[in-house]
Every structure is written in C-alpha cells, then in structure tokens.
Design a protein around this motif. Sequence first.
Motif, PDB file in Angstrom:
ATOM      1  N   CYS A  43       0.845  -1.189   0.000  1.00  0.00           N
ATOM      2  CA  CYS A  43       0.000   0.000   0.000  1.00  0.00           C
ATOM      3  C   CYS A  43       0.888   1.248   0.000  1.00  0.00           C
ATOM      4  N   CYS A  90      -4.443   1.681  -0.768  1.00  0.00           N
ATOM      5  CA  CYS A  90      -5.284   1.286   0.365  1.00  0.00           C
ATOM      6  C   CYS A  90      -5.708  -0.183   0.347  1.00  0.00           C
ATOM      7  N   LEU A  91      -5.185  -0.921   1.294  1.00  0.00           N
ATOM      8  CA  LEU A  91      -5.563  -2.314   1.515  1.00  0.00           C
ATOM      9  C   LEU A  91      -6.561  -2.410   2.677  1.00  0.00           C
ATOM     10  N   SER A  92      -7.125  -1.270   3.056  1.00  0.00           N
ATOM     11  CA  SER A  92      -8.171  -1.196   4.080  1.00  0.00           C
ATOM     12  C   SER A  92      -7.673  -1.683   5.446  1.00  0.00           C
TER      13      SER A  92
HETATM   14  S1  FES Z   1      -3.987   3.690   3.233  1.00  0.00           S
HETATM   15 FE1  FES Z   1      -2.773   1.865   3.437  1.00  0.00          FE
HETATM   16  S2  FES Z   1      -4.215   0.418   4.152  1.00  0.00           S
HETATM   17 FE2  FES Z   1      -5.413   2.191   3.835  1.00  0.00          FE
END
Ligand code: FES
Length: 131
Positions: free
Chosen positions: A14, A58-60
Amino acid sequence: MTSLENGATTLFVCVTCRSQVADVSLPDQPRAGARLLTAIEAMPDEQREGVAVVGVECLSNCNRACTVAVTAPGKWTYVLGALDPDVHAQDILTFARLHRNHEAGLPAWRERPEYIRKNTVARVPALPALR
Ligand code: FES
C-alpha cells in the motif's frame, strides 16, 4: 517479473499508508507506504526473486499501517500490518519468499520473522480450484 506470471507470489504494498507515529516529515514528502515500496524495491534482486512487487492504493488496514498483502494463485493470502519502511523491508521479503516456496503458501510459523508473526492481520484461504 509481472504479477500475472503463473505461480508467482505477488507482494502488494500500500503506497497510500501514512506513518502511525507522529509524522515529522514535510507534507510534500512521500507517504510511509510509498517509502516502504521504495525500500523493498531497493533490496538486492536475489531477495526479490520470484516475488512480484506491486504498489497499490489502500488495503483497508489504515489503522495499522503500513500494510502489505502477500498472495499467489492457489495459495493462502496474508495481510501484514504495522510495518515501518525504515525497518521491515527485509522481514517482508523473507516472508514473501517463504510464501513463494511453500506449495500452499503457508510459511512455517517458526521460520517467519518474529515481527511478521506478531503483526499478521489476516490470512485468507485460496479459492477452490475451478472444475
Ligand atoms: S492507506 Fe494503506 S491500508 Fe489504507
């Protein structure tokens, strides 16, 4: 190596993760996730052999950044968090190589870097094979 090569382990990094510690960096500096990707890509080729490294957004798992995911067709997927771009590139690649070398993508617990053992957020089984 591309992420689509058959059997290749893919390491998703991410690049939008922010540092979890007080960020003293200037606003125009890369985010912690982007620095983690750079650190991993800077590791010697032999440590990345058989592992496709791919930056994603983003991997949440934003509350436990930095975050990566390790996966491959027909294997378990792991989400790893709380990673420091200045410290953990080696541990991440060690885990990715163990994942690559195991038929089902299940690295032996004792062989995993200690920090990775303690900061595995989730694991997800492989999809069943198509008939
Ligand atoms: S910004 Fe990296 S997991 Fe959400």
